[in-house]
Design a protein around this motif. Structure first.
Motif, PDB file in Angstrom:
ATOM      1  N   GLY A   1      60.555 -17.209  60.073  1.00  0.00           N
ATOM      2  CA  GLY A   1      59.419 -16.729  59.855  1.00  0.00           C
ATOM      3  C   GLY A   1      58.587 -17.235  58.604  1.00  0.00           C
ATOM      4  N   PRO A   2      57.309 -16.649  58.417  1.00  0.00           N
ATOM      5  CA  PRO A   2      56.545 -17.315  57.290  1.00  0.00           C
ATOM      6  C   PRO A   2      56.637 -17.007  55.698  1.00  0.00           C
ATOM      7  CG  PRO A   2      55.348 -15.398  58.365  1.00  0.00           C
ATOM      8  CD  PRO A   2      56.841 -15.575  58.904  1.00  0.00           C
ATOM      9  N   LEU A   3      56.310 -17.992  54.941  1.00  0.00           N
ATOM     10  CA  LEU A   3      56.531 -17.474  53.460  1.00  0.00           C
ATOM     11  C   LEU A   3      55.445 -18.317  52.978  1.00  0.00           C
ATOM     12  CD1 LEU A   3      59.814 -18.491  51.856  1.00  0.00           C
ATOM     13  CD2 LEU A   3      58.027 -17.809  50.667  1.00  0.00           C
ATOM     14  N   VAL A   4      54.633 -17.340  52.301  1.00  0.00           N
ATOM     15  CA  VAL A   4      53.501 -18.109  51.456  1.00  0.00           C
ATOM     16  C   VAL A   4      53.546 -17.601  50.105  1.00  0.00           C
ATOM     17  CG1 VAL A   4      50.961 -17.679  51.113  1.00  0.00           C
ATOM     18  CG2 VAL A   4      52.095 -17.689  53.678  1.00  0.00           C
ATOM     19  N   VAL A   5      53.224 -18.481  49.225  1.00  0.00           N
ATOM     20  CA  VAL A   5      53.250 -18.275  47.698  1.00  0.00           C
ATOM     21  C   VAL A   5      51.719 -18.639  47.402  1.00  0.00           C
ATOM     22  CG1 VAL A   5      53.956 -18.970  45.548  1.00  0.00           C
ATOM     23  CG2 VAL A   5      55.588 -19.326  47.465  1.00  0.00           C
ATOM     24  N   TYR A   6      50.959 -17.538  46.714  1.00  0.00           N
ATOM     25  CA  TYR A   6      49.848 -17.629  46.151  1.00  0.00           C
ATOM     26  C   TYR A   6      49.466 -18.143  44.935  1.00  0.00           C
ATOM     27  CZ  TYR A   6      49.427 -14.052  49.593  1.00  0.00           C
ATOM     28  OH  TYR A   6      49.605 -13.461  50.926  1.00  0.00           O
ATOM     29  N   GLY A   7      48.653 -18.969  44.556  1.00  0.00           N
ATOM     30  CA  GLY A   7      48.627 -19.683  43.314  1.00  0.00           C
ATOM     31  C   GLY A   7      47.030 -20.402  43.115  1.00  0.00           C
ATOM     32  N   PRO A   8      46.875 -20.963  41.878  1.00  0.00           N
ATOM     33  CA  PRO A   8      45.415 -21.506  41.647  1.00  0.00           C
ATOM     34  C   PRO A   8      45.092 -22.601  42.941  1.00  0.00           C
ATOM     35  CG  PRO A   8      47.082 -22.197  39.961  1.00  0.00           C
ATOM     36  CD  PRO A   8      47.750 -21.122  40.894  1.00  0.00           C
ATOM     37  N   SER A   9      44.041 -22.744  43.374  1.00  0.00           N
ATOM     38  CA  SER A   9      43.696 -23.444  44.565  1.00  0.00           C
ATOM     39  C   SER A   9      42.681 -24.660  44.142  1.00  0.00           C
ATOM     40  CB  SER A   9      43.196 -22.857  45.710  1.00  0.00           C
ATOM     41  OG  SER A   9      42.779 -23.711  46.923  1.00  0.00           O
ATOM     42  N   HIS A  10      42.960 -25.851  44.599  1.00  0.00           N
ATOM     43  CA  HIS A  10      41.941 -27.019  44.365  1.00  0.00           C
ATOM     44  C   HIS A  10      40.638 -26.800  45.168  1.00  0.00           C
ATOM     45  CE1 HIS A  10      44.102 -28.568  47.703  1.00  0.00           C
ATOM     46  NE2 HIS A  10      43.592 -29.849  47.563  1.00  0.00           N
ATOM     47  N   VAL A  11      40.873 -25.896  46.279  1.00  0.00           N
ATOM     48  CA  VAL A  11      39.634 -25.850  47.145  1.00  0.00           C
ATOM     49  C   VAL A  11      39.076 -24.441  47.179  1.00  0.00           C
ATOM     50  CG1 VAL A  11      40.072 -27.653  48.520  1.00  0.00           C
ATOM     51  CG2 VAL A  11      40.998 -25.591  49.015  1.00  0.00           C
ATOM     52  N   ASP A  12      37.996 -24.157  47.284  1.00  0.00           N
ATOM     53  CA  ASP A  12      37.412 -22.855  47.735  1.00  0.00           C
ATOM     54  C   ASP A  12      37.337 -22.578  49.146  1.00  0.00           C
ATOM     55  OD1 ASP A  12      36.934 -22.222  44.911  1.00  0.00           O
ATOM     56  OD2 ASP A  12      35.287 -23.258  44.985  1.00  0.00           O
ATOM     57  N   TYR A  13      37.449 -21.323  49.494  1.00  0.00           N
ATOM     58  CA  TYR A  13      37.262 -20.547  50.732  1.00  0.00           C
ATOM     59  C   TYR A  13      37.209 -19.099  50.671  1.00  0.00           C
ATOM     60  CZ  TYR A  13      42.252 -19.822  49.797  1.00  0.00           C
ATOM     61  OH  TYR A  13      43.292 -19.204  49.155  1.00  0.00           O
ATOM     62  N   ASP A  14      36.511 -18.559  51.854  1.00  0.00           N
ATOM     63  CA  ASP A  14      36.358 -17.017  51.711  1.00  0.00           C
ATOM     64  C   ASP A  14      37.631 -16.452  52.127  1.00  0.00           C
ATOM     65  OD1 ASP A  14      33.638 -17.852  51.029  1.00  0.00           O
ATOM     66  OD2 ASP A  14      33.139 -18.183  53.130  1.00  0.00           O
ATOM     67  N   VAL A  15      38.092 -16.779  53.459  1.00  0.00           N
ATOM     68  CA  VAL A  15      39.171 -15.876  54.002  1.00  0.00           C
ATOM     69  C   VAL A  15      40.489 -16.703  54.164  1.00  0.00           C
ATOM     70  CG1 VAL A  15      39.435 -14.331  55.846  1.00  0.00           C
ATOM     71  CG2 VAL A  15      37.436 -14.531  54.985  1.00  0.00           C
ATOM     72  N   ASP A  16      41.655 -16.165  53.879  1.00  0.00           N
ATOM     73  CA  ASP A  16      42.835 -16.865  54.140  1.00  0.00           C
ATOM     74  C   ASP A  16      43.304 -15.959  55.359  1.00  0.00           C
ATOM     75  OD1 ASP A  16      45.495 -17.369  54.333  1.00  0.00           O
ATOM     76  OD2 ASP A  16      45.702 -17.247  52.004  1.00  0.00           O
ATOM     77  N   LEU A  17      43.258 -16.956  56.384  1.00  0.00           N
ATOM     78  CA  LEU A  17      43.749 -16.311  57.882  1.00  0.00           C
ATOM     79  C   LEU A  17      45.252 -16.025  57.942  1.00  0.00           C
ATOM     80  CD1 LEU A  17      41.666 -15.654  60.310  1.00  0.00           C
ATOM     81  CD2 LEU A  17      42.052 -17.853  61.342  1.00  0.00           C
ATOM     82  N   GLY A  18      46.077 -16.726  56.986  1.00  0.00           N
ATOM     83  CA  GLY A  18      47.426 -16.583  57.168  1.00  0.00           C
ATOM     84  C   GLY A  18      48.139 -17.649  57.955  1.00  0.00           C
ATOM     85  N   PRO A  19      49.426 -17.289  58.272  1.00  0.00           N
ATOM     86  CA  PRO A  19      50.235 -18.560  58.699  1.00  0.00           C
ATOM     87  C   PRO A  19      49.936 -18.373  60.455  1.00  0.00           C
ATOM     88  CG  PRO A  19      51.522 -16.385  58.405  1.00  0.00           C
ATOM     89  CD  PRO A  19      50.178 -16.302  57.759  1.00  0.00           C
ATOM     90  N   ILE A  20      50.131 -19.644  60.815  1.00  0.00           N
ATOM     91  CA  ILE A  20      49.671 -20.227  62.237  1.00  0.00           C
ATOM     92  C   ILE A  20      50.726 -20.900  62.482  1.00  0.00           C
ATOM     93  CG2 ILE A  20      48.213 -21.057  64.102  1.00  0.00           C
ATOM     94  CD1 ILE A  20      45.838 -20.193  62.323  1.00  0.00           C
ATOM     95  N   PHE A  21      51.776 -20.292  63.193  1.00  0.00           N
ATOM     96  CA  PHE A  21      52.971 -21.183  63.722  1.00  0.00           C
ATOM     97  C   PHE A  21      52.495 -21.841  65.096  1.00  0.00           C
ATOM     98  CE2 PHE A  21      55.689 -18.196  61.378  1.00  0.00           C
ATOM     99  CZ  PHE A  21      56.577 -19.081  60.607  1.00  0.00           C
ATOM    100  N   VAL A  22      52.782 -23.308  65.028  1.00  0.00           N
ATOM    101  CA  VAL A  22      52.598 -23.798  66.334  1.00  0.00           C
ATOM    102  C   VAL A  22      54.051 -24.481  66.637  1.00  0.00           C
ATOM    103  CG1 VAL A  22      50.257 -24.581  65.960  1.00  0.00           C
ATOM    104  CG2 VAL A  22      52.198 -26.092  65.209  1.00  0.00           C
ATOM    105  N   SER A  23      54.479 -24.200  68.123  1.00  0.00           N
ATOM    106  CA  SER A  23      55.822 -24.587  68.429  1.00  0.00           C
ATOM    107  C   SER A  23      56.058 -24.845  69.672  1.00  0.00           C
ATOM    108  CB  SER A  23      56.745 -23.474  67.636  1.00  0.00           C
ATOM    109  OG  SER A  23      56.519 -22.407  68.598  1.00  0.00           O
ATOM    110  N   ASP A  24      57.009 -25.444  70.438  1.00  0.00           N
ATOM    111  CA  ASP A  24      57.381 -25.579  71.371  1.00  0.00           C
ATOM    112  C   ASP A  24      58.413 -24.388  71.796  1.00  0.00           C
ATOM    113  OD1 ASP A  24      59.713 -26.357  69.887  1.00  0.00           O
ATOM    114  OD2 ASP A  24      60.072 -28.357  70.610  1.00  0.00           O
ATOM    115  N   TYR A  25      58.796 -23.956  72.872  1.00  0.00           N
ATOM    116  CA  TYR A  25      59.559 -22.565  73.126  1.00  0.00           C
ATOM    117  C   TYR A  25      60.292 -23.094  74.568  1.00  0.00           C
ATOM    118  CZ  TYR A  25      60.454 -17.779  74.007  1.00  0.00           C
ATOM    119  OH  TYR A  25      61.059 -16.494  74.204  1.00  0.00           O
ATOM    120  N   PHE A  26      61.560 -22.682  74.065  1.00  0.00           N
ATOM    121  CA  PHE A  26      62.679 -22.730  75.146  1.00  0.00           C
ATOM    122  C   PHE A  26      62.867 -21.573  75.966  1.00  0.00           C
ATOM    123  CE2 PHE A  26      63.541 -27.364  74.346  1.00  0.00           C
ATOM    124  CZ  PHE A  26      62.940 -27.459  73.258  1.00  0.00           C
ATOM    125  N   HIS A  27      63.095 -21.537  77.299  1.00  0.00           N
ATOM    126  CA  HIS A  27      63.625 -20.177  78.011  1.00  0.00           C
ATOM    127  C   HIS A  27      64.908 -19.924  77.804  1.00  0.00           C
ATOM    128  CE1 HIS A  27      59.301 -19.594  80.141  1.00  0.00           C
ATOM    129  NE2 HIS A  27      59.519 -19.117  78.931  1.00  0.00           N
TER     130      HIS A  27
END
Ligand SMILES: *[C@@H]1O[C@H](CO)[C@@H](O)[C@H](O)[C@H]1NC(C)=O
Ligand SMILES: *[C@@H]1O[C@H](CO)[C@@H](O)[C@H](O)[C@H]1NC(C)=O
Ligand SMILES: *[C@@H]1O[C@H](CO)[C@@H](O)[C@H](O)[C@H]1NC(C)=O
Ligand SMILES: *[C@@H]1O[C@H](CO)[C@@H](O)[C@H](O)[C@H]1NC(C)=O
Ligand SMILES: *[C@@H]1O[C@H](CO)[C@@H](O)[C@H](O)[C@H]1NC(C)=O
Ligand SMILES: *[C@@H]1O[C@H](CO)[C@@H](O)[C@H](O)[C@H]1NC(C)=O
Ligand SMILES: *[C@@H]1O[C@H](CO)[C@@H](O)[C@H](O)[C@H]1NC(C)=O
Ligand SMILES: *[C@@H]1O[C@H](CO)[C@@H](O)[C@H](O)[C@H]1NC(C)=O
Ligand SMILES: *[C@@H]1O[C@H](CO)[C@@H](O)[C@H](O)[C@H]1NC(C)=O
Ligand SMILES: *[C@@H]1O[C@H](CO)[C@@H](O)[C@H](O)[C@H]1NC(C)=O
Ligand SMILES: *[C@@H]1O[C@H](CO)[C@@H](O)[C@H](O)[C@H]1NC(C)=O
Ligand SMILES: *[C@@H]1O[C@H](CO)[C@@H](O)[C@H](O)[C@H]1NC(C)=O
Ligand SMILES: [Cu+2]
Length: 584
Positions: A181-207
């Motif tokens: 699962g996803p794990l996010v730690v908020y803190g000072p950022s060196h870049v500016d942005y408007d909206v945090d879209l959150g975690p996006i997992f990319v993965s292979d998948y096996f049946h």
């Protein structure tokens, strides 16, 4: 054989958040965007990290502990329409988002309700450095005994640095079965942005269930060693062509893709995580440029690109400015390079959909993919693109340099194994290495693959890959400084950008290549260093790095570690543990 009564051991009366939390909105339009920080502990000037403006130096003391309660169990899921038996966390896979502010403590209690058949388990926090908490690293046979079926274990970990990561089981290939699962730690950022879209997992998948795949991979039937994945998912959603199912497994077409909403003119932060078991992924968005701002936990100087390369375990935070029309829709893509030896995928083209302001929910975007490269070294993005934002120069005089050769071979019983310096790793679940070193016993079994670096200050490791497969190498407890990499033998002198080398926690060791990494040995412990391809890890591609045994000897390991081993020991007295692979 005594059958453990799981339900009575779990003491269900005391559970806090099992029912009701099983709705997984990841990848759905109603999924919440993320805040800039969690506001329930503001300090006087409004930010939990006070006046700090960069994540350099030690974490602030926030005085906050965030608690999570995870129930592991088996269940049925069909994220791409194909119904399979999975491993679930609180009834879902991926598991719930863990998030915290920089400096917070996080306590996660794992209840092991994996039954029919029973399995041990352990949970690892990828990229967490675990300074002063090496016993919470979650590697069975190293930092703890497996969590016995029917028992519980509480991890206490510190959010030492801001960024994007994931948690995943480190017991056999359980994460490929759904335990992540996803794990996010908020803190000072060196870049500016408007909206945090959150975690996006990319993965292979096996049946197929992970343990069937593992049994084949480490087995003796050579025609079953290669394991193509069945699908490629974005945030654990994809469509599948059910006409391909021949064995009667329930399957429905058009299970649905992940969807995201963009507002024209806004800049979005996307937190990409490659949670694959076996393959490399190129991430891109049709008609959009990505601004890459961090690699693993390391902020980098922003650079623009049409795609970003993610090896297993790698993360990349990217900013995307929504410049399309208000009624437009675009494909987001996770494409596996389906050529030898980077990936083997029956469906290599993962997609999701970005809908602009007024685009209808059922909009089908036009196909307009950015070209992706053909690179048979399966490399990370070039080192000259990824430049740390906060420089840390290379120490050119390591105190010790150790060479390690990785070899693929078929052993005397016909099993395919990886050997590190002629030794394939095998976990001893009943005798974890950190407690052993803590008792002052530095005589390890050969198959534990322990490299004791004593009190050396700067450790350099020269890895050689003597085979045709790529290996994304992951070090626990440290970011590796990348000294050099390339085909064949290292000349012993060439170093890459010594004034500000790349550092991260997963770096590709390409086919027939070298990878030279080093770290300042300031984090005493026994740390895993392994290939993150789940099947290669099963085949023994794993070593342990023992750092500062004198200080490990003086550690006060919490009594929960011993209680966990007592529970495991009791369990294994009555049950035979089927250790189908190297165990980690
Ligand atoms: C334990 O797992 C079983 C399935 O294996 C499930 O039916 C049961 O609800 C789980 N118990 C809890 C408390 O989640
Ligand atoms: C090896 O696996 C192949 C493919 O599944 C199968 O056809 C063959 O019978 C197996 N060989 C043995 C000796 O089990
Ligand atoms: C689904 O697979 C079947 C069988 O291989 C094939 O005939 C069909 O064209 C596929 N459908 C799509 C939409 O790809
Ligand atoms: C994740 O990394 C693995 C291993 O490098 C790679 O084969 C796979 O294609 C990557 N997946 C994605 C979706 O980037
Ligand atoms: C995407 O870019 C292509 C050219 O690369 C252009 O033809 C197309 O109109 C663009 N699509 C949108 C929706 O802007
Ligand atoms: C990178 O992309 C951003 C947004 O698309 C743009 O503002 C910036 O000028 C680009 N930088 C470079 C160096 O091209
Ligand atoms: C994936 O996309 C590539 C490039 O567009 C295409 O050649 C290939 O047929 C696709 N594969 C599948 C299984 O759809
Ligand atoms: C990075 O290195 C590659 C060769 O490895 C070269 O083609 C490219 O121009 C370099 N890029 C920069 C920004 O220096
Ligand atoms: C070969 O490797 C397998 C899998 O690790 C192991 O079970 C077996 O004992 C090994 N055989 C020999 C002769 O070492
Ligand atoms: C591994 O085995 C080979 C061949 O037996 C030997 O030459 C080499 O020295 C061994 N390497 C190590 C690190 O033990
Ligand atoms: C030290 O650990 C090793 C490996 O587990 C074990 O064989 C040995 O008996 C231990 N030595 C002592 C003195 O306990
Ligand atoms: C440094 O590491 C080497 C190799 O592991 C070891 O032989 C040596 O004793 C260590 N030196 C110190 C000062 O601990
Ligand atoms: Cu590997």
């Amino acid at each position: 054989m005594v059958k453990v009564n799981v339900i009575s051991l779990l003491g269900l009366g005391s559970l806090r958040c099992v029912a009701g939390s099983a709705i997984n909105t990841l990848g759905m339009l109603e999924a919440p965007t993320l805040p800039k920080f969690l506001t329930n502990n503001p300090l006087p000037d409004g930010k939990p990290w006070g006046k700090l403006t960069s994540p350099v130096g030690s974490a602030p003391t926030t005085g906050v502990t965030r608690r999570y309660d995870f129930m592991f169990s088996r269940g049925v899921s069909s994220p791409d329409g194909f119904q399979k038996d999975s491993l679930l966390i609180n009834g879902q896979s991926p598991g719930p988002l863990i998030h915290a502010n920089w400096g917070d403590w996080i306590e996660i209690t794992v209840h092991n309700n994996i039954t029919n058949p029973d399995e041990g388990t352990a949970l690892h926090w990828h990229g967490f450095l675990q300074h002063n908490t090496p016993w919470s690293d979650g590697v069975p046979s190293v930092s703890q005994c497996p969590i016995a079926p029917g028992s519980s274990y509480t991890y206490r970990i510190r959010a030492e640095r801001p960024g994007t990561t994931w948690y995943h089981a480190h017991y056999s290939a359980q994460y490929a079965g759904g335990l992540y699962g996803p794990l996010v730690v908020y803190g000072p950022s060196h870049v500016d942005y408007d909206v945090d879209l959150g975690p996006i997992f990319v993965s292979d998948y096996f049946h197929r269930e992970y343990f069937h795949i593992v049994a084949d991979v480490v087995g003796t039937n050579a025609t079953r060693w290669g394991q193509p994945s069945d699908n490629t998912m974005i945030n654990a959603r994809a469509n599948f062509n059910c006409s391909l199912v021949t064995d009667g497994t329930p399957c429905h077409n058009n299970a649905g893709l992940s969807k995201f909403r963009f507002r024209k003119g806004k800049t979005y932060r996307l937190r990409l995580i490659n949670s694959s078991a076996g393959g490399l992924v190129y991430f891109s968005i049709d008609n959009h440029t990505l601004q890459v701002v961090s690699a693993d936990f390391v902020p980098i100087k922003p650079y623009n690109a049409t795609y970003v390369t993610l090896n297993i375990g790698n993360r990349a935070d990217v900013l995307v400015t929504a410049a399309g029309d208000k009624d437009a829709a675009f494909y987001m893509r996770a494409t596996q390079p389906n050529y030898f030896p980077c990936a083997r995928a029956n469906q290599p083209n993962g997609t999701a959909i970005i809908l602009y302001d007024s685009a209808a929910e059922n909009s089908i975007p036009a196909e307009n993919p950015h070209p992706i490269p053909v690179d048979t070294t399966c490399s990370n993005d070039p080192l000259n693109l990824t430049i740390p934002y906060y420089p840390e120069p290379l120490n050119r005089q390591p105190s010790v340099t150790r060479q390690i050769v990785a070899t693929l071979l078929v052993n005397a019983t016909g099993n395919q194994v990886y050997e590190m310096d002629n030794s394939s790793f095998h976990a001893n679940y009943n005798n974890p290495l950190l407690p052993q070193a803590n008792r002052g016993n530095l005589t390890f079994e050969r198959q534990s693959n322990v490299y004791n670096f004593g009190s050396n200050q700067t450790v350099r490791i020269v890895f050689y890959n003597n085979n045709q497969a790529p290996h994304p190498m992951h070090l626990h407890g440290y970011d590796m400084t990348i000294v050099s990499l390339g085909p064949g033998q290292w000349d012993g002198t060439t170093v890459f950008r010594p004034d500000n080398p790349m550092r991260r926690d997963v770096q590709m060791l390409s086919p027939f290549s070298h990878l030279v990494v080093q770290f300042e040995a300031n984090n005493p412990g026994v740390w895993a260093f392994h290939c993150h391809i789940a099947w290669h890890l099963s085949m023994g591609f794993y070593i342990n790095v023992l750092v500062r045994p004198d200080e490990v000897r003086r550690m006060q390991i919490p009594s929960a570690t011993k209680r966990g081993c007592d529970a495991w020991s009791k369990y294994t007295k009555d049950h035979t543990v089927q250790q189908i692979d190297d165990g980690a």
